[in-house]
Scaffold this active site. Structure first.
Site, short mmCIF file in Angstrom:
data_model
loop_
_atom_site.label_atom_id
_atom_site.label_comp_id
_atom_site.label_asym_id
_atom_site.label_seq_id
_atom_site.Cartn_x
_atom_site.Cartn_y
_atom_site.Cartn_z
N THR A 13 7.22 2.40 2.56
CA THR A 13 7.26 3.41 3.62
C THR A 13 5.95 3.43 4.40
O THR A 13 5.93 3.28 5.63
CB THR A 13 7.49 4.81 2.98
OG1 THR A 13 8.67 4.76 2.20
CG2 THR A 13 7.62 5.90 4.02
N VAL A 14 4.83 3.60 3.69
CA VAL A 14 3.55 3.76 4.37
C VAL A 14 3.04 2.42 4.91
O VAL A 14 2.54 2.34 6.04
CB VAL A 14 2.52 4.41 3.42
CG1 VAL A 14 1.19 4.59 4.12
CG2 VAL A 14 3.03 5.76 2.90
N VAL A 33 -13.23 -0.69 18.15
CA VAL A 33 -14.10 -1.27 17.12
C VAL A 33 -14.78 -2.57 17.57
O VAL A 33 -15.65 -3.09 16.88
CB VAL A 33 -13.33 -1.52 15.80
CG1 VAL A 33 -12.82 -0.23 15.24
CG2 VAL A 33 -12.21 -2.53 15.96
N ILE A 136 -2.98 14.92 8.29
CA ILE A 136 -4.01 15.92 8.63
C ILE A 136 -5.38 15.39 8.20
O ILE A 136 -5.56 15.05 7.03
CB ILE A 136 -3.78 17.26 7.90
CG1 ILE A 136 -2.35 17.77 8.12
CG2 ILE A 136 -4.79 18.31 8.35
CD1 ILE A 136 -2.02 19.03 7.30
N ASP A 201 1.77 16.30 -8.08
CA ASP A 201 1.28 15.68 -6.85
C ASP A 201 0.33 16.64 -6.12
O ASP A 201 -0.77 16.26 -5.70
CB ASP A 201 2.47 15.30 -5.96
CG ASP A 201 2.05 14.70 -4.64
OD1 ASP A 201 1.72 13.50 -4.61
OD2 ASP A 201 2.02 15.43 -3.63
N LYS A 205 -3.84 16.46 -5.39
CA LYS A 205 -4.45 16.65 -4.05
C LYS A 205 -5.45 17.80 -4.08
O LYS A 205 -6.52 17.72 -3.46
CB LYS A 205 -3.35 16.90 -3.02
CG LYS A 205 -2.48 15.67 -2.80
CD LYS A 205 -1.24 16.00 -2.02
CE LYS A 205 -0.39 14.77 -1.76
NZ LYS A 205 0.96 15.09 -1.24
N GLY A 302 5.51 10.92 5.09
CA GLY A 302 6.28 10.12 6.04
C GLY A 302 5.44 8.95 6.55
O GLY A 302 4.20 9.01 6.53
P1 NAP Z 1 6.87 2.73 -1.47
O1 NAP Z 1 7.72 2.94 -0.30
O2 NAP Z 1 7.48 2.76 -2.82
O3 NAP Z 1 6.12 1.32 -1.29
C1 NAP Z 1 5.36 0.70 -2.29
C2 NAP Z 1 5.05 -0.72 -1.87
O4 NAP Z 1 4.21 -1.33 -2.81
C3 NAP Z 1 6.31 -1.60 -1.77
O5 NAP Z 1 6.18 -2.46 -0.67
C4 NAP Z 1 6.30 -2.39 -3.08
O6 NAP Z 1 6.88 -3.68 -2.96
C5 NAP Z 1 4.80 -2.53 -3.31
N1 NAP Z 1 4.45 -2.62 -4.71
C6 NAP Z 1 4.64 -1.68 -5.67
N2 NAP Z 1 4.15 -2.10 -6.85
C7 NAP Z 1 3.65 -3.34 -6.64
C8 NAP Z 1 3.01 -4.30 -7.44
N3 NAP Z 1 2.79 -4.09 -8.74
N4 NAP Z 1 2.62 -5.48 -6.88
C9 NAP Z 1 2.83 -5.71 -5.58
N5 NAP Z 1 3.43 -4.83 -4.74
C10 NAP Z 1 3.82 -3.67 -5.27
O7 NAP Z 1 5.65 3.77 -1.51
P2 NAP Z 1 5.05 4.60 -0.30
O8 NAP Z 1 5.85 5.84 -0.10
O9 NAP Z 1 4.81 3.70 0.86
O10 NAP Z 1 3.68 5.11 -0.94
C11 NAP Z 1 2.59 4.24 -1.09
C12 NAP Z 1 1.36 5.05 -1.51
O11 NAP Z 1 1.07 6.00 -0.50
C13 NAP Z 1 1.50 5.85 -2.80
O12 NAP Z 1 0.24 5.90 -3.43
C14 NAP Z 1 1.88 7.25 -2.30
O13 NAP Z 1 1.54 8.26 -3.20
C15 NAP Z 1 1.03 7.31 -1.07
N6 NAP Z 1 1.49 8.24 -0.03
C16 NAP Z 1 2.78 8.20 0.38
C17 NAP Z 1 3.20 9.06 1.39
C18 NAP Z 1 4.61 9.06 1.89
O14 NAP Z 1 4.93 9.89 2.75
N7 NAP Z 1 5.47 8.18 1.42
C19 NAP Z 1 2.27 9.92 1.96
C20 NAP Z 1 0.94 9.93 1.52
C21 NAP Z 1 0.57 9.07 0.52
P3 NAP Z 1 8.43 -3.87 -2.55
O15 NAP Z 1 8.54 -3.42 -1.13
O16 NAP Z 1 8.68 -5.30 -2.71
O17 NAP Z 1 9.22 -2.99 -3.50
N1 HSE Z 2 5.39 12.95 -2.12
C1 HSE Z 2 4.31 13.38 -1.31
C2 HSE Z 2 4.72 14.65 -0.60
C3 HSE Z 2 3.97 12.32 -0.31
O1 HSE Z 2 5.91 14.99 -0.60
O2 HSE Z 2 3.86 15.34 -0.04
C4 HSE Z 2 2.70 12.60 0.44
O3 HSE Z 2 1.60 12.57 -0.42
#
Ligand code: NAP
Ligand code: HSE
Length: 428
Positions: A13-14, A33, A136, A201, A205, A302
């Site tokens: 997603t991110v 930059v 934010i 979570d 934070k 998101g």
């Molecule tokens: P996600 O959609 O599950 O994506 C994770 C990505 O990492 C996928 O591309 C996955 O590969 C890859 N991955 C996972 N484990 C791996 C490994 N061992 N080796 C190589 N690649 C690996 O997660 P996300 O929602 O983008 O979140 C990513 C991070 O951002 C997390 O730390 C989350 O807490 C943080 N975050 C998320 C949000 C949000 O809104 N989603 C907001 C703030 C912070 P595949 O694609 O092949 O499965």
């Molecule tokens: N799962 C987290 C949330 C993603 O719902 O706020 C952002 O850190």
């Protein structure tokens, strides 16, 4: 202009949001930059997976070490999540002099101090704006904007998933399970949503915000946590009737040099600005001794909001690279940690009881409050034609957490009480 090369760990997603922003805003970013920003390598778990973003397949690997060890790469953007393995990648990348941008609050809350110390030793940047409240810029605000002030209180709606769920339950009377499923489909929830709904979570934070706000090393174990999975539609309706909204609130407060920090479902006065933060939106309310009240609002989860913070961190790293000042802006907590005891943490409480409907019951109940010196603000008997019990709603004045816990334990033993239906902290 030599391009700055980025290694991306994760393209979910991110990660996809990061690629979109780098592609869509490349001209503006490179003019800020002074160099193009190129994604050199991307590590994913399943390279062959169908993705709704186009990237050069030759850049993709299933081995994060290939990205970490690539000598061409200047900055690692870590958006794959996870703790133990990810920490190893990041420490090794720092060892090799690479700068880090991460959205990983789990990692930063648990191992932030070790990672930041390594970064300082190696003269590297570690920026993690996206780890708290998505889009934010609250981390930069606490580090830079409030560097001159003494932060006394931080209250945050810092989990988008649970705010989305509570808002929909409140506004539409939707069921918890249905809305949780929606939040997962929209990419807000963590892979395992337990950490969202059980408050972990948000606690992670809040530990990060508390560390930055109070300049002391707040650890996850310092945060008292209660999740929102037990909040019912009925509780939300009661909150509304009394002039409150139900929110999963992180609260970090300091008095003199002692602090307390917690996450719990909280009834917040409807007139408070945090009460009108709905949907996936987050907000962080900061009270500084000099500045007074401030509040920061935006999308807390998101792809695109979170990626905005990540790419802004990337810009900050590259600007530092150009100036040769990487590694100078880490906040290393310096104050000795002093946690408040439960006897010194005061707040109001809401309590909903099912009791015997007969004379003298109310007197027995109020006697318990008197015994532990918990003063009552209001007591209402709520008619409920579907319940043969009497339903009593009590709101207390400020009482110590320890005293209120004693009241609860004592009420549980009282034969006239059939059920302690719910109880919540009340703010505002
Ligand atoms: P996600 O959609 O599950 O994506 C994770 C990505 O990492 C996928 O591309 C996955 O590969 C890859 N991955 C996972 N484990 C791996 C490994 N061992 N080796 C190589 N690649 C690996 O997660 P996300 O929602 O983008 O979140 C990513 C991070 O951002 C997390 O730390 C989350 O807490 C943080 N975050 C998320 C949000 C949000 O809104 N989603 C907001 C703030 C912070 P595949 O694609 O092949 O499965
Ligand atoms: N799962 C987290 C949330 C993603 O719902 O706020 C952002 O850190």
């Amino acid at each position: 202009m030599k391009p700055v090369k980025v290694g991306l760990l994760g393209l979910g997603t991110v990660g996809a949001g990061v690629v979109r922003i780098l592609e869509g805003n490349q001209e503006d970013l490179s003019s800020q930059v002074g160099s193009p920003i190129l994604i050199e390598r991307i590590a994913v778990r399943t390279p062959g997976k169908l993705r709704d973003i186009e990237v050069d397949a030759a850049k993709i690997t299933a081995d994060p070490w290939e990205v970490i060890r690539d000598p061409q790469i200047d900055v690692i953007v870590e958006v794959m999540g996870g703790i133990a393995g990810t920490k190893e990648y990041i420490l090794e990348a720092l060892e090799r002099g690479k700068h880090i941008v991460t959205a990983n609050k789990d990692l930063m809350a648990l191992h932030g101090s070790e990672i930041l110390a390594k970064a300082q030793e190696k003269g590297c940047d570690v920026f993690y704006e996206a780890s708290v409240a998505g889009g934010i810029p609250i981390i930069r605000t606490l580090i830079e904007g409030f560097s001159s002030d003494k932060i006394m209180k931080i209250m945050g709606i810092v989990n988008g998933t649970t705010n989305y769920i509570l808002s929909k339950m409140s506004r539409e009377g939707a069921s918890y399970a249905d809305v949780l499923k929606e939040a997962q489909e929209l990419g807000y929830a963590e892979a395992d949503p337990t950490s969202d709904v059980e408050g972990l979570d948000a606690a992670r934070k809040m530990a990060i915000l508390g560390t930055l706000g109070f300049r002391t090393n707040v650890e996850l174990g310092d945060v008292s946590v209660r999740g929102m999975s037990g909040v019912s539609k009925e509780d939300i309706a009661f909150a509304k009737r009394l002039g409150y909204e139900m929110k999963l609130l992180g609260i970090a407060e300091r008095q003199d040099e002692e602090f307390s920090i917690s996450v719990q479902p909280t009834m917040i006065r409807a007139s408070h600005p945090l009460a009108s933060v709905n949907g996936v939106f987050n907000a962080v309310f900061v009270f500084g001794q000099a500045v007074g009240e401030t509040m920061f609002y935006g999308a807390g989860a998101g792809a695109m909001p979170t990626a905005t913070s990540i790419v802004a961190d990337l810009v900050a790293v590259i600007k530092n690279l150009k100036l040769g000042v990487n590694g100078l802006k880490q906040i290393v907590p310096y104050k000795q940690k002093k946690l408040k005891s439960d006897e010194d943490i005061f707040f109001k409480n809401f309590l909903h009881l099912h009791v015997d409907d007969k004379a003298g019951v109310l007197a027995k109940i109020t006697q318990v409050f008197a015994e532990y010196e918990v003063s009552l603000d209001s007591v209402v008997q709520q008619p409920n034609p579907n319940n043969p019990d009497a339903e009593i709603i009590i709101v207390t004045h400020n009482a110590s957490k320890a005293s209120f816990e004693k009241v609860l334990r004592h009420l549980e033993e009282l034969p006239v009480i059939h059920r302690i239906k719910s109880h919540y902290r009340v703010e505002g």
